[in-house]
Design an enzyme around this catalytic site. Sequence first.
Site, short mmCIF file in Angstrom:
data_model
loop_
_atom_site.label_atom_id
_atom_site.label_comp_id
_atom_site.label_asym_id
_atom_site.label_seq_id
_atom_site.Cartn_x
_atom_site.Cartn_y
_atom_site.Cartn_z
N SER A 1 28.57 44.61 14.85
CA SER A 1 29.37 45.57 15.61
C SER A 1 28.43 46.58 16.25
CB SER A 1 30.35 46.29 14.68
OG SER A 1 30.97 47.39 15.30
N TYR B 1 31.70 51.12 6.72
CA TYR B 1 31.83 50.01 7.67
C TYR B 1 30.48 49.75 8.34
CZ TYR B 1 33.41 47.30 11.70
OH TYR B 1 33.58 46.32 12.65
#
Length: 248
Positions: A143, A156
């Site tokens: 990501s 995350y």
Amino acid sequence: MNDNITGKVIVITGASSGMGEAAARHLAAKGASVVLGARRAERLNALVSEITSAGGKATAVATDVTKRADVQKLVDTAVETYGRIDVLINNAGVMPLSPLERLKVDEWDQMIDVNLKGVLYGIAAALPHMKEQMAGHIINLSSVAGHKLFGGSAVYSATKFGVRAISEGLRQEVKPYNIRTTIISPGAVKTELLDHITEQDVQKANQDYVGEIGVPAETFARLVDFAISQPEDVDINEILFRPTAQEL
């Protein structure tokens, strides 16, 4: 012109929605045989029916990537059904963002189990087959959050930085087996990922932002296509993409 996708056997986790679903449709339309894993069997089966009705080849296997046996069954089904596995796309992921001080420890555990251990289970299942074939391609989803941090992203981002570390280690180790590796790091993409955020203020801020600038999941599918379709002597190791309007 051979696009290097036609006839390939491609396994995709997290295939019941979002980027995984878009990639399944796209690659099946290009002539790949897709083997799709996700927890929501009904949605998987509907997608398989859609693909096969259009003349494509697809198989569904209910899969929870936090369970190693499930991931092994997914990959083994591909080999048993189609004779090999050419590409594994470790796409499954969750993103319940929150500030650390809110102590959402169960959500931290979930991100580690899905985003990190799920990728490792995929590698563990696919790598022996690819080594035996002396060919293969493993695509892992990181990501933009695997490159930088933003509000509520500490855990995350840690998982997505971890995916990049695992992928680079894998890249270095599999050179003797002619296996390719790719990290794909999406920016703002319109998917169900934001539904996992339980903190309402964090969810609203992200939904507003992604709703305004996010690109469709098909964008990811085209970039997967790009990585896979290169000649076998070309290894696209990392793709980082954002909407043009995304400054983060």
